[in-house]
Write an enzyme that holds these catalytic residues in place. Sequence first.
Site, mmCIF file in Angstrom:
data_model
loop_
_atom_site.group_PDB
_atom_site.id
_atom_site.type_symbol
_atom_site.label_atom_id
_atom_site.label_comp_id
_atom_site.label_asym_id
_atom_site.label_seq_id
_atom_site.Cartn_x
_atom_site.Cartn_y
_atom_site.Cartn_z
ATOM 1 N N VAL A 1 -29.832 52.770 119.319
ATOM 2 C CA VAL A 1 -30.480 53.599 120.338
ATOM 3 C C VAL A 1 -29.557 54.776 120.609
ATOM 4 O O VAL A 1 -28.342 54.622 120.725
ATOM 5 C CB VAL A 1 -30.800 52.809 121.626
ATOM 6 C CG1 VAL A 1 -31.905 51.803 121.347
ATOM 7 C CG2 VAL A 1 -29.578 52.113 122.202
ATOM 8 N N ASN B 1 -21.636 55.491 116.512
ATOM 9 C CA ASN B 1 -21.519 55.815 117.928
ATOM 10 C C ASN B 1 -20.225 56.591 118.095
ATOM 11 O O ASN B 1 -19.159 56.124 117.692
ATOM 12 C CB ASN B 1 -21.477 54.543 118.778
ATOM 13 C CG ASN B 1 -21.176 54.840 120.235
ATOM 14 O OD1 ASN B 1 -21.615 55.847 120.773
ATOM 15 N ND2 ASN B 1 -20.416 53.964 120.877
ATOM 16 N N MET C 1 -23.269 58.818 124.416
ATOM 17 C CA MET C 1 -23.120 58.363 123.044
ATOM 18 C C MET C 1 -24.304 57.471 122.673
ATOM 19 O O MET C 1 -25.426 57.790 123.014
ATOM 20 C CB MET C 1 -21.779 57.651 122.855
ATOM 21 C CG MET C 1 -20.573 58.534 123.149
ATOM 22 S SD MET C 1 -20.313 59.799 121.918
ATOM 23 C CE MET C 1 -18.956 60.696 122.647
ATOM 24 N N CYS C 2 -24.063 56.300 122.081
ATOM 25 C CA CYS C 2 -25.153 55.472 121.576
ATOM 26 C C CYS C 2 -24.764 54.004 121.705
ATOM 27 O O CYS C 2 -23.640 53.660 122.058
ATOM 28 C CB CYS C 2 -25.443 55.796 120.104
ATOM 29 S SG CYS C 2 -25.676 57.553 119.754
ATOM 30 N N ARG C 3 -25.708 53.125 121.375
ATOM 31 C CA ARG C 3 -25.489 51.686 121.310
ATOM 32 C C ARG C 3 -26.121 51.178 120.021
ATOM 33 O O ARG C 3 -27.184 51.661 119.608
ATOM 34 C CB ARG C 3 -26.117 50.964 122.499
ATOM 35 C CG ARG C 3 -25.689 51.422 123.883
ATOM 36 C CD ARG C 3 -24.334 50.851 124.326
ATOM 37 N NE ARG C 3 -23.219 51.601 123.791
ATOM 38 C CZ ARG C 3 -21.928 51.272 123.962
ATOM 39 N NH1 ARG C 3 -21.621 50.177 124.619
ATOM 40 N NH2 ARG C 3 -20.975 52.023 123.475
#
Length: 277
Positions: free
Chosen positions: A86, A112, A1-3
């Site tokens: 990110v 996210n 996934m993402c941050r």
Amino acid sequence: MCRWIAYSGSPVRLEDLLYKPENSLIVQSKQSQLGVETTNGDGFGIGWYGDRGTPGVYHNIQPAWQDSNLLELAAQASSGRVFAHVRATTGTPVQQTNCHPFRHDRWLWMHNGAIAGFSEIKRDLVLAVDPDLYPAIKGSTDSEVLFYLALTMGLEHDPPAAMAQAIGFVEQVGHRHGIAYPIQLTVATTNGETTWAFRYSSEGRSRSLFHSTDISTLRQQYPDSPELQLLSDDARLVVSEPLGSLRGAWREVPESTYLTTHDGVEEIRPFSPGTTG
């Protein structure tokens, strides 16, 4: 996934948010502690507000830790409202148009999570986007489609109601296609004055999300902490995972809630998706 991180408060240099914290977003891009993936190196983006009518954005498909231009920009630019993200792709290409945050007029958006079975239901979702908004979709992510669904359903006028309607619609479409748990998300969006952050999943097991506690109280508890000296009393942060290990500095955003930040004041309310006719 993402941050991701969302900051609001008195202007700070971008490097104070992106590079200096113990568990900064740059650190998280290489070694996330709470993300599904340890590495978030499939591009990144930042969005910030200055003295123009729309926010600035900077995207790159390189990993955030590898971009020397970001380091230069972050050392010079400052803002009182910053989004940074990110990316770890869930299957869509690594390209600039797929990097968050997404922008429409004064609005920024970052996500996210994922829409389950997106390739199967994408056509149904994009056909629900307002025809006047559809040409503005540049990338191929579920995140951007969700943004434009929310805009279609009134994000600019009532973000919580628009999000409830958009997510409810995604769940309806997903269920019609036999998808048990159609959506998983933490989302942040802002118009430059107020930030809204949502934590929700169809399964009730959303990705991590935290918000900062009162900065002035923390500064009294930790007078020697350099990261706290960089922040004003009205500073507020919403983050995928804590930026440091100071005890009491972070609280988890509860499942199925949304958080509103405006003029240094936070409010958390329950969130549930609505249905469409």
